[in-house]
Scaffold this active site. Structure first.
Site, PDB file in Angstrom:
ATOM      1  N   ASP A  87      25.612  -1.583  17.046  1.00 21.16           N
ATOM      2  CA  ASP A  87      24.920  -1.189  15.876  1.00 21.16           C
ATOM      3  C   ASP A  87      23.754  -1.949  15.271  1.00 21.16           C
ATOM      4  O   ASP A  87      23.626  -3.226  15.710  1.00 21.16           O
ATOM      5  CB  ASP A  87      26.001  -0.630  14.970  1.00 21.16           C
ATOM      6  CG  ASP A  87      26.952  -1.643  14.765  1.00 21.16           C
ATOM      7  OD1 ASP A  87      26.767  -2.865  14.824  1.00 21.16           O
ATOM      8  OD2 ASP A  87      28.072  -1.261  14.704  1.00 21.16           O
TER       9      ASP A  87
ATOM     10  N   ASP B  22      39.094   2.120   7.382  1.00 22.26           N
ATOM     11  CA  ASP B  22      39.042   3.496   7.492  1.00 22.26           C
ATOM     12  C   ASP B  22      38.978   4.104   8.723  1.00 22.26           C
ATOM     13  O   ASP B  22      39.182   5.505   9.001  1.00 22.26           O
ATOM     14  CB  ASP B  22      37.816   4.290   6.523  1.00 22.26           C
ATOM     15  CG  ASP B  22      36.514   3.868   7.115  1.00 22.26           C
ATOM     16  OD1 ASP B  22      36.375   3.106   8.296  1.00 22.26           O
ATOM     17  OD2 ASP B  22      35.561   4.487   6.690  1.00 22.26           O
TER      18      ASP B  22
ATOM     19  N   GLU C 232      31.778   6.397  11.128  1.00 30.36           N
ATOM     20  CA  GLU C 232      32.403   6.899   9.906  1.00 30.36           C
ATOM     21  C   GLU C 232      33.356   8.102  10.260  1.00 30.36           C
ATOM     22  O   GLU C 232      33.002   8.837  11.092  1.00 30.36           O
ATOM     23  CB  GLU C 232      31.648   6.925   8.850  1.00 30.36           C
ATOM     24  CG  GLU C 232      30.828   5.798   8.501  1.00 30.36           C
ATOM     25  CD  GLU C 232      31.438   4.754   7.611  1.00 30.36           C
ATOM     26  OE1 GLU C 232      32.961   4.566   7.893  1.00 30.36           O
ATOM     27  OE2 GLU C 232      30.897   3.902   7.218  1.00 30.36           O
TER      28      GLU C 232
ATOM     29  N   HIS D 142      36.999   3.460  11.307  1.00 36.40           N
ATOM     30  CA  HIS D 142      35.773   3.641  12.085  1.00 36.40           C
ATOM     31  C   HIS D 142      35.445   2.451  13.021  1.00 36.40           C
ATOM     32  O   HIS D 142      36.130   1.253  13.062  1.00 36.40           O
ATOM     33  CB  HIS D 142      34.417   3.370  11.000  1.00 36.40           C
ATOM     34  CG  HIS D 142      34.046   2.155  10.446  1.00 36.40           C
ATOM     35  ND1 HIS D 142      34.141   1.880   9.191  1.00 36.40           N
ATOM     36  CD2 HIS D 142      33.384   1.105  10.930  1.00 36.40           C
ATOM     37  CE1 HIS D 142      33.796   0.647   8.900  1.00 36.40           C
ATOM     38  NE2 HIS D 142      33.322   0.299  10.149  1.00 36.40           N
TER      39      HIS D 142
END
Length: 259
Positions: A66, A135, A142, A137
């Site tokens: 990314d 979370d 996300e 991801h």
């Protein structure tokens, strides 16, 4: 999905590096998927040390997972620079063989398509390193991300921005958008190794390892991957109901199976 619980980040780094070294020895021109953040740093340290002892990475290529959108070229926290600083400058991989999404592009969708095409032209990723967010991801996919998604622009939730603020001078400097390989892109890698350490990752680990496959926890898609390896320290594994079973399975694993 294979779950391996180890004593700490150093052992995790060594085991992941073992898998990469074995891949490079049988396929010198292997394609590596390169993650950033804290989780892969012990792996890169171990590979750099092995390179000093003769490990050859010269024919390999790498694709970053990314990139932030809007950081200027050369910014120290752009993931292209982080990958260069933490790994590729420390081994003999050719700079032209190391690729990352173009977060400075004026046409982001075109840049995302080009990145997908570059991965395909290289023959696909042989081994993808991953961390996992608190979370759930992976990459910057996300919660709510499509399991079929490919490389694209994503908005960061505030929790992720706060988690990443430690790499910047302040939260205000953390970009709001990123380009990330999609979950579909990640799932196309032939082997995925996910690394997680620390108690702050324990709930996310339990959710994606033992919970349902659901978009609210993007990493749970790895339950469908034919060759996914999850390397954990004791703290990250502390919420797993089947931790003793995972330990027993790994301790009694036939050597011929490899990682």
């Amino acid at each position: 999905m294979e779950i391996v619980i180890l004593g700490g980040s150093r052992q995790i780094g060594k085991l992941a590096a073992d898998a990469i070294e074995q891949l490079l020895r049988r396929k010198p021109a292997a394609v590596l998927g390169l993650a950033t953040g804290s989780s892969p740093l012990p792996v890169y340290d171990e590979l750099a040390a092995r390179h000093e002892q003769g490990l050859d990475v010269s024919r390999a290529s790498g694709f970053a997972l990314d990139e932030y959108v809007g950081l200027p070229a050369g910014h120290p926290e752009s993931y292209r620079e982080v990958v260069r600083r933490e790994f590729t400058n420390r081994v003999n991989i050719a700079p032209e063989n190391v690729h990352g999404p173009d977060g400075t592009a004026t046409d982001i969708p075109a840049a995302c398509d080009a990145y997908e095409q570059a991965i395909a032209a290289a023959g696909g990723v042989d081994l993808q390193l991953l961390g996992v967010g608190t979370d759930g991801h992976i990459g910057f996919n996300e919660p709510g991300s499509s399991f079929a998604s490919r490389t694209r622009i994503k908005s960061l939730i505030e929790q992720t921005r706060r988690d990443n603020a430690r790499f910047f001078n302040s939260l205000a400097e953390v970009p709001h958008h990123v380009i990330t390989q999609g979950l579909g892109t990640i799932m196309a890698a032939r082997h995925v190794i996910l690394l997680a350490t620390g108690a702050q990752k324990a709930q996310a680990v339990r959710d994606f390892v033992e919970g349902p496959v659901a978009a609210i926890c993007p990493a749970s898609v790895l339950q469908f991957h034919p060759h996914a390896t999850v390397l954990l320290d004791e703290a990250a594994a502390s919420a797993l109901k089947l931790a003793d079973f995972y330990r027993h399975t790994y301790e009694n694993k036939p050597a011929w199976q490899g990682l």
